[in-house]
Design a protein around this motif. Structure first.
Motif, PDB file in Angstrom:
ATOM      1  N   ASP A 122     -18.897   2.586  64.498  1.00 40.36           N
ATOM      2  CA  ASP A 122     -19.450   1.613  63.560  1.00 40.36           C
ATOM      3  C   ASP A 122     -19.773   2.374  62.275  1.00 40.36           C
ATOM      4  O   ASP A 122     -20.787   3.061  62.192  1.00 40.36           O
ATOM      5  CB  ASP A 122     -20.706   0.972  64.156  1.00 40.36           C
ATOM      6  CG  ASP A 122     -21.377  -0.023  63.204  1.00 40.36           C
ATOM      7  OD1 ASP A 122     -20.883  -0.187  62.070  1.00 40.36           O
ATOM      8  OD2 ASP A 122     -22.394  -0.623  63.603  1.00 40.36           O
ATOM      9  N   LEU A 123     -18.881   2.265  61.281  1.00 41.23           N
ATOM     10  CA  LEU A 123     -19.103   3.007  60.048  1.00 41.23           C
ATOM     11  C   LEU A 123     -20.379   2.566  59.351  1.00 41.23           C
ATOM     12  O   LEU A 123     -21.024   3.354  58.661  1.00 41.23           O
ATOM     13  CB  LEU A 123     -17.907   2.839  59.107  1.00 41.23           C
ATOM     14  CG  LEU A 123     -16.598   3.490  59.548  1.00 41.23           C
ATOM     15  CD1 LEU A 123     -15.527   3.270  58.488  1.00 41.23           C
ATOM     16  CD2 LEU A 123     -16.787   4.971  59.799  1.00 41.23           C
ATOM     17  N   SER A 127      -9.704   3.389  68.246  1.00 41.93           N
ATOM     18  CA  SER A 127      -9.430   2.091  67.617  1.00 41.93           C
ATOM     19  C   SER A 127      -9.521   2.145  66.101  1.00 41.93           C
ATOM     20  O   SER A 127     -10.242   1.370  65.464  1.00 41.93           O
ATOM     21  CB  SER A 127     -10.395   1.022  68.153  1.00 41.93           C
ATOM     22  OG  SER A 127     -10.296   0.919  69.554  1.00 41.93           O
ATOM     23  N   GLN A 128      -8.809   3.073  65.490  1.00 43.17           N
ATOM     24  CA  GLN A 128      -8.731   3.123  64.044  1.00 43.17           C
ATOM     25  C   GLN A 128      -7.304   3.445  63.626  1.00 43.17           C
ATOM     26  O   GLN A 128      -6.526   3.997  64.412  1.00 43.17           O
ATOM     27  CB  GLN A 128      -9.709   4.140  63.470  1.00 43.17           C
ATOM     28  CG  GLN A 128      -9.522   5.563  63.970  1.00 43.17           C
ATOM     29  CD  GLN A 128     -10.552   6.476  63.359  1.00 43.17           C
ATOM     30  OE1 GLN A 128     -10.865   6.386  62.179  1.00 43.17           O
ATOM     31  NE2 GLN A 128     -11.105   7.367  64.160  1.00 43.17           N
ATOM     32  N   PRO A 129      -6.907   3.104  62.411  1.00 40.05           N
ATOM     33  CA  PRO A 129      -5.523   3.315  61.983  1.00 40.05           C
ATOM     34  C   PRO A 129      -5.124   4.794  62.025  1.00 40.05           C
ATOM     35  O   PRO A 129      -5.934   5.683  61.732  1.00 40.05           O
ATOM     36  CB  PRO A 129      -5.519   2.782  60.546  1.00 40.05           C
ATOM     37  CG  PRO A 129      -6.686   1.852  60.466  1.00 40.05           C
ATOM     38  CD  PRO A 129      -7.719   2.421  61.392  1.00 40.05           C
ATOM     39  N   PRO A 180     -15.090   3.485  69.909  1.00 38.34           N
ATOM     40  CA  PRO A 180     -14.974   2.982  68.536  1.00 38.34           C
ATOM     41  C   PRO A 180     -16.236   3.292  67.733  1.00 38.34           C
ATOM     42  O   PRO A 180     -17.338   3.352  68.281  1.00 38.34           O
ATOM     43  CB  PRO A 180     -14.785   1.473  68.732  1.00 38.34           C
ATOM     44  CG  PRO A 180     -14.204   1.344  70.100  1.00 38.34           C
ATOM     45  CD  PRO A 180     -14.843   2.436  70.914  1.00 38.34           C
ATOM     46  N   TRP A 192     -16.250  10.265  63.173  1.00 33.24           N
ATOM     47  CA  TRP A 192     -15.294   9.255  62.694  1.00 33.24           C
ATOM     48  C   TRP A 192     -13.869   9.645  63.079  1.00 33.24           C
ATOM     49  O   TRP A 192     -13.089   8.823  63.565  1.00 33.24           O
ATOM     50  CB  TRP A 192     -15.451   9.136  61.186  1.00 33.24           C
ATOM     51  CG  TRP A 192     -14.651   8.041  60.526  1.00 33.24           C
ATOM     52  CD1 TRP A 192     -13.880   7.077  61.128  1.00 33.24           C
ATOM     53  CD2 TRP A 192     -14.561   7.796  59.122  1.00 33.24           C
ATOM     54  NE1 TRP A 192     -13.307   6.258  60.183  1.00 33.24           N
ATOM     55  CE2 TRP A 192     -13.708   6.667  58.952  1.00 33.24           C
ATOM     56  CE3 TRP A 192     -15.121   8.405  57.994  1.00 33.24           C
ATOM     57  CZ2 TRP A 192     -13.392   6.161  57.686  1.00 33.24           C
ATOM     58  CZ3 TRP A 192     -14.810   7.900  56.747  1.00 33.24           C
ATOM     59  CH2 TRP A 192     -13.960   6.792  56.594  1.00 33.24           C
ATOM     60  N   TRP A 193     -13.517  10.911  62.874  1.00 32.81           N
ATOM     61  CA  TRP A 193     -12.172  11.398  63.190  1.00 32.81           C
ATOM     62  C   TRP A 193     -11.849  11.255  64.676  1.00 32.81           C
ATOM     63  O   TRP A 193     -10.730  10.921  65.070  1.00 32.81           O
ATOM     64  CB  TRP A 193     -12.056  12.857  62.747  1.00 32.81           C
ATOM     65  CG  TRP A 193     -10.810  13.565  63.200  1.00 32.81           C
ATOM     66  CD1 TRP A 193      -9.524  13.212  62.936  1.00 32.81           C
ATOM     67  CD2 TRP A 193     -10.749  14.754  63.985  1.00 32.81           C
ATOM     68  NE1 TRP A 193      -8.648  14.122  63.511  1.00 32.81           N
ATOM     69  CE2 TRP A 193      -9.391  15.072  64.159  1.00 32.81           C
ATOM     70  CE3 TRP A 193     -11.713  15.590  64.560  1.00 32.81           C
ATOM     71  CZ2 TRP A 193      -8.968  16.186  64.883  1.00 32.81           C
ATOM     72  CZ3 TRP A 193     -11.289  16.700  65.268  1.00 32.81           C
ATOM     73  CH2 TRP A 193      -9.930  16.989  65.430  1.00 32.81           C
ATOM     74  N   ILE A 251     -13.333   4.025  51.792  1.00 31.11           N
ATOM     75  CA  ILE A 251     -13.118   3.365  53.085  1.00 31.11           C
ATOM     76  C   ILE A 251     -14.458   3.064  53.737  1.00 31.11           C
ATOM     77  O   ILE A 251     -14.707   1.956  54.233  1.00 31.11           O
ATOM     78  CB  ILE A 251     -12.254   4.250  54.006  1.00 31.11           C
ATOM     79  CG1 ILE A 251     -10.870   4.492  53.372  1.00 31.11           C
ATOM     80  CG2 ILE A 251     -12.099   3.614  55.381  1.00 31.11           C
ATOM     81  CD1 ILE A 251     -10.023   5.486  54.130  1.00 31.11           C
ATOM     82  N   THR A 300      -5.707   6.689  58.801  1.00 26.47           N
ATOM     83  CA  THR A 300      -7.089   7.118  58.573  1.00 26.47           C
ATOM     84  C   THR A 300      -7.390   8.389  59.361  1.00 26.47           C
ATOM     85  O   THR A 300      -8.050   9.311  58.858  1.00 26.47           O
ATOM     86  CB  THR A 300      -8.079   6.009  58.974  1.00 26.47           C
ATOM     87  OG1 THR A 300      -7.822   4.841  58.201  1.00 26.47           O
ATOM     88  CG2 THR A 300      -9.515   6.447  58.750  1.00 26.47           C
ATOM     89  N   VAL A 301      -6.886   8.459  60.589  1.00 23.03           N
ATOM     90  CA  VAL A 301      -7.059   9.676  61.398  1.00 23.03           C
ATOM     91  C   VAL A 301      -6.403  10.863  60.692  1.00 23.03           C
ATOM     92  O   VAL A 301      -6.983  11.956  60.616  1.00 23.03           O
ATOM     93  CB  VAL A 301      -6.457   9.481  62.805  1.00 23.03           C
ATOM     94  CG1 VAL A 301      -6.503  10.788  63.594  1.00 23.03           C
ATOM     95  CG2 VAL A 301      -7.200   8.384  63.550  1.00 23.03           C
ATOM     96  N   SER A 360     -16.924  -0.685  54.645  1.00 17.22           N
ATOM     97  CA  SER A 360     -17.310  -0.957  56.026  1.00 17.22           C
ATOM     98  C   SER A 360     -18.817  -0.998  56.231  1.00 17.22           C
ATOM     99  O   SER A 360     -19.281  -1.574  57.217  1.00 17.22           O
ATOM    100  CB  SER A 360     -16.717   0.118  56.957  1.00 17.22           C
ATOM    101  OG  SER A 360     -15.318   0.179  56.837  1.00 17.22           O
TER     102      SER A 360
END
Length: 410
Positions: free
Chosen positions: A225-226, A177-179, A223, A172-173, A401, A182-183, A405
């Motif tokens: 997919d959570l 394409s994530q805010p 990207p 995930w980290w 979070i 969040t990173v 998702s």
């Protein structure tokens, strides 16, 4: 930094109480065992400093000043030395106080989060939440000491128990394409886990992969997919089948009480109407059928979950429940006086040995508090899309979070 008035006084049993505000029933309190004290925060209402029950002022001095400020720490010392029976002082809301409150709330969420398919409140992925609690505990180490009587100082245990989420968190980290906030949040958690594992002398392949990933410049992958990353792999599906008993004349039916205090987390859907019952006349016999919507994580076998049944306020009778698909179900003969038609039936669900007993909480107020807790969960999930504050730990938990998702069953 903000300030608030707190009362510091000695109680009848010799405990020193630092009272910042009122507390509600147990399931509305976030509680944390720390060195020499127990801290508690109200989950409902505005955030505040914790209420502290200090049983060892000497041990507590190592963190009192850092959570409440020097004036409160001095007031506790004066009470412990017999120089004061009580005083009202101005306490400071420090940066550590914010982190500790978050840690307390995280433990509350692990125990009381109102996950419900019926209410549309997704469950929090336990391994993701457990690892963030490990990171927060390491961040708040000033509150703990080496006496070994603080069950919430459990960094190593949390990492070992929940390390299945390490690789998904790394993925995930590293995802694209994530805010940015969040990173930053993910990296803060992962680095604290790495530091905590190193301090505890933990090792293993997952922890080595974590160290290797953090030692490199963060590569940006595809990207993520959570929903796929944190999806539950189970066969939970809301059942729509025949009633557990066919035939007979229905003489009464209704919903029971779903009191969260009476069973462990992960057993029963948290919805208020998760408990239902039907009373039938089978010839001269009277029988009750109980159905309870199970939590997605509910154990499938070997658990003595029971329903407690009272007829017209009489003696409580227990009905054994067994897991069937998405339901706990059970039935038993019912003693219904001939004049009590339709009978007044009260049904609740509990785990013997865990149950604190009924009557400790007014049921009308209890339902209002449970509704308020559901509102807290919904507001927190709705706020996930909001930008995080500068401090990554001040926003939603990673598990919250992820929960917004995945939604695999909503």
């Amino acid at each position: 930094m903000t300030e608030a008035d707190v009362d510091v006084h000695v109680t009848q049993d010799g405990t020193i109480r630092v009272a910042a505000g009122p507390l509600g029933p147990a399931f509305t309190q976030a509680v944390l065992d720390v060195a020499g004290a127990v801290l508690a925060w109200p989950v409902l209402g505005d955030p505040s400093l914790p209420v502290a029950e200090v049983h060892d002022a000497g041990r507590a001095q190592q963190w009192l000043w850092a959570v409440y400020g020097e004036r409160t720490a001095a007031a506790v010392h004066a009470c412990a030395a017999g120089e004061s029976a009580g005083v009202r002082v101005r306490a400071a809301m420090t940066a550590l106080a914010g982190s500790v409150a978050r840690l307390g709330f995280g433990h509350w969420a692990f125990r009381w989060w109102p996950a419900s398919h019926m209410d549309g409140i997704p469950a929090l992925q336990p391994d993701v939440l457990g690892l963030e609690l490990a990171a927060l505990t390491h961040r708040c180490q000033q509150l703990f000491d080496d006496f070994g009587d603080q069950p919430d100082d459990c960094v190593a245990e949390l990492i070992e128990e929940h390390q299945a989420a390490l690789d998904p968190l790394i993925h995930w980290w590293r995802a694209a394409s994530q805010p940015a906030d969040t990173v930053r949040h993910l990296e803060s958690v992962l680095r604290l886990i790495d530091e905590a594992a190193d301090s505890a002398g933990l090792d293993g392949q997952a922890l080595r992969r974590l160290r290797s990933s953090l030692d490199q410049r963060r590569p940006v992958g595809t990207p993520v997919d959570l929903g796929a990353l944190f999806a539950r792999h189970g066969d939970y599906a809301l059942a729509a089948g025949d009633p557990i008993v066919v035939g007979g004349r229905v003489i009464a039916r209704g919903s029971g009480t779903n009191d969260w205090r009476r069973y462990p987390p992960g057993f029963v859907d948290a919805a208020e109407n998760a408990v239902s019952w039907t009373a039938r006349a089978l010839g001269a016999r009277r029988q009750i059928e109980v159905e309870v919507v199970a939590d997605v994580a509910a154990p499938a076998a070997g658990v003595p979950l029971v329903a407690e049944v009272r007829v017209d306020g009489g003696q409580a009778n227990r009905v054994s429940l067994a897991r069937r698909d998405d339901m706990w179900t059970g039935r038993a003969d019912l003693d219904v006086p001939a004049e009590a038609i339709p009978p007044r039936i009260e049904v609740g669900v509990l785990l013997p040995g865990f149950d604190p007993g009924p009557g400790a909480l007014d049921e009308v107020q209890g339902r209002a508090d449970r509704d308020a807790i559901r509102d807290v969960a919904r507001r927190r999930l709705a706020a996930v899309a909001q930008p995080l504050p500068h401090d990554a730990f001040a926003g939603p938990f990673l598990a919250e979070i992820a929960a917004t998702s995945t939604g695999e069953d909503f």
